[in-house]
Design a protein around this motif. Sequence first.
Motif, PDB file in Angstrom:
ATOM      1  N   PRO A  38      -8.343  -0.653   1.468  1.00 56.73           N
ATOM      2  CA  PRO A  38      -7.050  -1.925   2.848  1.00 56.73           C
ATOM      3  C   PRO A  38      -8.196  -3.344   2.425  1.00 56.73           C
ATOM      4  O   PRO A  38      -8.895  -3.518   1.878  1.00 56.73           O
ATOM      5  CB  PRO A  38      -8.299  -1.971   3.822  1.00 56.73           C
ATOM      6  CG  PRO A  38      -8.870  -0.274   4.117  1.00 56.73           C
ATOM      7  CD  PRO A  38      -9.146   0.032   2.579  1.00 56.73           C
ATOM      8  N   GLY A  39      -6.990  -4.262   1.584  1.00 53.77           N
ATOM      9  CA  GLY A  39      -6.845  -5.486   1.663  1.00 53.77           C
ATOM     10  C   GLY A  39      -7.522  -5.571  -0.536  1.00 53.77           C
ATOM     11  O   GLY A  39      -6.975  -6.647  -1.106  1.00 53.77           O
ATOM     12  N   LYS A  61       2.069  -5.292   1.765  1.00 52.49           N
ATOM     13  CA  LYS A  61       2.145  -6.935   2.271  1.00 52.49           C
ATOM     14  C   LYS A  61       2.438  -7.563   1.668  1.00 52.49           C
ATOM     15  O   LYS A  61       2.237  -7.326   0.201  1.00 52.49           O
ATOM     16  CB  LYS A  61       2.095  -7.113   3.483  1.00 52.49           C
ATOM     17  CG  LYS A  61       1.530  -6.516   4.495  1.00 52.49           C
ATOM     18  CD  LYS A  61       0.818  -7.233   5.397  1.00 52.49           C
ATOM     19  CE  LYS A  61       0.944  -6.768   7.459  1.00 52.49           C
ATOM     20  NZ  LYS A  61      -0.051  -7.377   7.634  1.00 52.49           N
ATOM     21  N   CYS A 101      -2.276  -2.988   3.088  1.00 49.71           N
ATOM     22  CA  CYS A 101      -2.684  -2.659   4.151  1.00 49.71           C
ATOM     23  C   CYS A 101      -3.297  -1.341   4.846  1.00 49.71           C
ATOM     24  O   CYS A 101      -2.438  -0.716   5.446  1.00 49.71           O
ATOM     25  CB  CYS A 101      -1.329  -3.591   5.058  1.00 49.71           C
ATOM     26  SG  CYS A 101      -0.668  -4.980   4.664  1.00 49.71           S
ATOM     27  N   CYS A 178       5.395   0.292   9.972  1.00 49.59           N
ATOM     28  CA  CYS A 178       4.590  -0.843   9.359  1.00 49.59           C
ATOM     29  C   CYS A 178       4.767  -2.332  10.934  1.00 49.59           C
ATOM     30  O   CYS A 178       5.260  -2.390  11.106  1.00 49.59           O
ATOM     31  CB  CYS A 178       4.999  -1.570   8.502  1.00 49.59           C
ATOM     32  SG  CYS A 178       6.919  -1.254   8.658  1.00 49.59           S
ATOM     33  N   GLU A 184       2.545 -12.948  11.372  1.00 47.01           N
ATOM     34  CA  GLU A 184       3.585 -12.149   9.583  1.00 47.01           C
ATOM     35  C   GLU A 184       5.204 -11.976  10.706  1.00 47.01           C
ATOM     36  O   GLU A 184       6.617 -12.391   9.683  1.00 47.01           O
ATOM     37  CB  GLU A 184       3.233 -11.071   9.876  1.00 47.01           C
ATOM     38  CG  GLU A 184       1.715 -10.771   8.696  1.00 47.01           C
ATOM     39  CD  GLU A 184       1.115  -9.722   9.001  1.00 47.01           C
ATOM     40  OE1 GLU A 184      -0.053  -9.681   7.973  1.00 47.01           O
ATOM     41  OE2 GLU A 184       1.692  -8.554   9.596  1.00 47.01           O
TER      42      GLU A 184
END
Length: 294
Positions: A38-39, A61, A101, A178, A184
Amino acid sequence: MFTPYDSEEWPARSLLGVLSPPARRELLGLGVETRFEPGEVLLTEGAHDRHVLVLLSGFAKVTATVENGETSLLAVRVGGDSIGEMAAMDGAPRSATVIACGQMTARVLQPGVLHGLLMRRPEVSVALAGIVADRLRWANRRRLDFRGYPAKVRLARLLVELATSYGRPTDGGVVVGCRLTQPEMAALTGAAETTIHKGLRELREGGLLETGYRSTVVRDLPRLKRLANLAPDGHDGPDGPQGTDGPKGPVGSKGSDGPKDPVGSKGSDGLKGPDGSRGPDGPRGSDGPQGPEG
């Protein structure tokens, strides 16, 4: 949190979803399978690497930096999608940053490997060209939406797009794979966060949408399409924008959700002008034409 697709559940409009079983098997046998946390950054805007990633599971993303240094959300990609094709094909720097993500897996293909596959399998070339065209149409629709529709309709159109592209049928609706935050969604629709909050609440109260900690479910997709002014096949309905260079009514006229300010200014619901600006000194929005992540 996104639940990974397995090999039988990749979205129908993704690269892995449109390929025949033999072509899919060959593609999945190429490159190196890589895990992302993640990230973690999968691709970096401005970088000169040229590899392509075929996402196997997870949710990423796509972002880009605007003129004032802010980061703008452009799109989402899920298992079954490909990213990074543009740099592999033309050698130019990456046009966007892609961030994982949640945990993700992907096949990493070097450009020579991709080119060889495209020569051996014209089917893959045709599929990839179709996906590129679909992404360009998506970007053009966002530009028209900003000009021709009020914020609530734009939100409904985004949810329909996510449900039809990345959703999976479930009892009583379609699960959107998602999950986007309200900021967002605001970035993708060109609206203020308060407007998105209000719009989601009204959709829940109307029985069209159900949101939870880890899921978003569209409960009545046909009715949501009607609210979004979309025909059953997902195309614009009879009351859609009249052209690519103008809104349905005079600029500044009252829309279905309240009065609009002049194009380019920030109205009472935080809407952006058709070029993504907030005024002469504001940052550029996220609605510019967008190709595949390069």
